[in-house]
Design a protein around this motif. Sequence first.
Motif, mmCIF file in Angstrom:
data_model
loop_
_atom_site.group_PDB
_atom_site.id
_atom_site.type_symbol
_atom_site.label_atom_id
_atom_site.label_comp_id
_atom_site.label_asym_id
_atom_site.label_seq_id
_atom_site.Cartn_x
_atom_site.Cartn_y
_atom_site.Cartn_z
ATOM 1 N N ILE A 21 0.836 -1.200 0.000
ATOM 2 C CA ILE A 21 0.000 0.000 0.000
ATOM 3 C C ILE A 21 0.873 1.252 0.000
ATOM 4 N N ARG A 24 2.395 1.617 -3.408
ATOM 5 C CA ARG A 24 1.363 1.992 -4.387
ATOM 6 C C ARG A 24 1.051 3.476 -4.276
ATOM 7 N N TYR A 25 0.826 3.964 -3.068
ATOM 8 C CA TYR A 25 0.515 5.377 -2.880
ATOM 9 C C TYR A 25 1.679 6.252 -3.346
ATOM 10 N N PRO A 34 -0.812 4.599 5.364
ATOM 11 C CA PRO A 34 -1.918 3.683 5.676
ATOM 12 C C PRO A 34 -2.671 4.082 6.954
ATOM 13 N N ASP A 109 -10.051 2.449 -4.406
ATOM 14 C CA ASP A 109 -8.759 1.767 -4.466
ATOM 15 C C ASP A 109 -8.759 0.495 -3.628
ATOM 16 N N ARG A 110 -9.485 0.487 -2.552
ATOM 17 C CA ARG A 110 -9.578 -0.700 -1.690
ATOM 18 C C ARG A 110 -10.185 -1.863 -2.458
ATOM 19 N N MET A 113 -7.504 -3.135 -4.777
ATOM 20 C CA MET A 113 -6.477 -3.863 -4.027
ATOM 21 C C MET A 113 -6.994 -5.238 -3.595
#
Length: 143
Positions: A21, A24-25, A34, A109-110, A113
Amino acid sequence: MDKKSLIHEIKVIDGDIFRAICNRYKRMNVDITPMHAKIIMTIYKSREPLCQKDLEVSMSCNKSTMSSIVSTMEKNGLVHRHTSEQDSRINYLVLTEKGLDMAEFLKKDRKLMDSVMLDGISDEECIVFSQIVDKIRKNLERI
């Protein structure tokens, strides 16, 4: 695989998810951690201002850590902190417009993912995994 190594694997996966995460960000130039994402989504889902103390409890953070995190989020324009009119010791957190936009991004986005992480895993395997996780949580309640 023995039970002890299963617990170790859960810890490793947690770290892997956290790093994925973060990376990715970073690649997407999304300036958020996060923990910030978790706080944003907690406030977003509540649909009302949340007391900072309640967030400390739900995020398992002490007062100074949460205060520092919220200060950064406030500086970045994601949340607004305001003091209760009834009790000046209580701070409420509200998402700003930028925070609401971030919550919408995080929600979408969740889903992406989750879909990537669960690729190639059958519905039956997901059910078994959920059952195991539920049993682990129940066992942890006894500690």
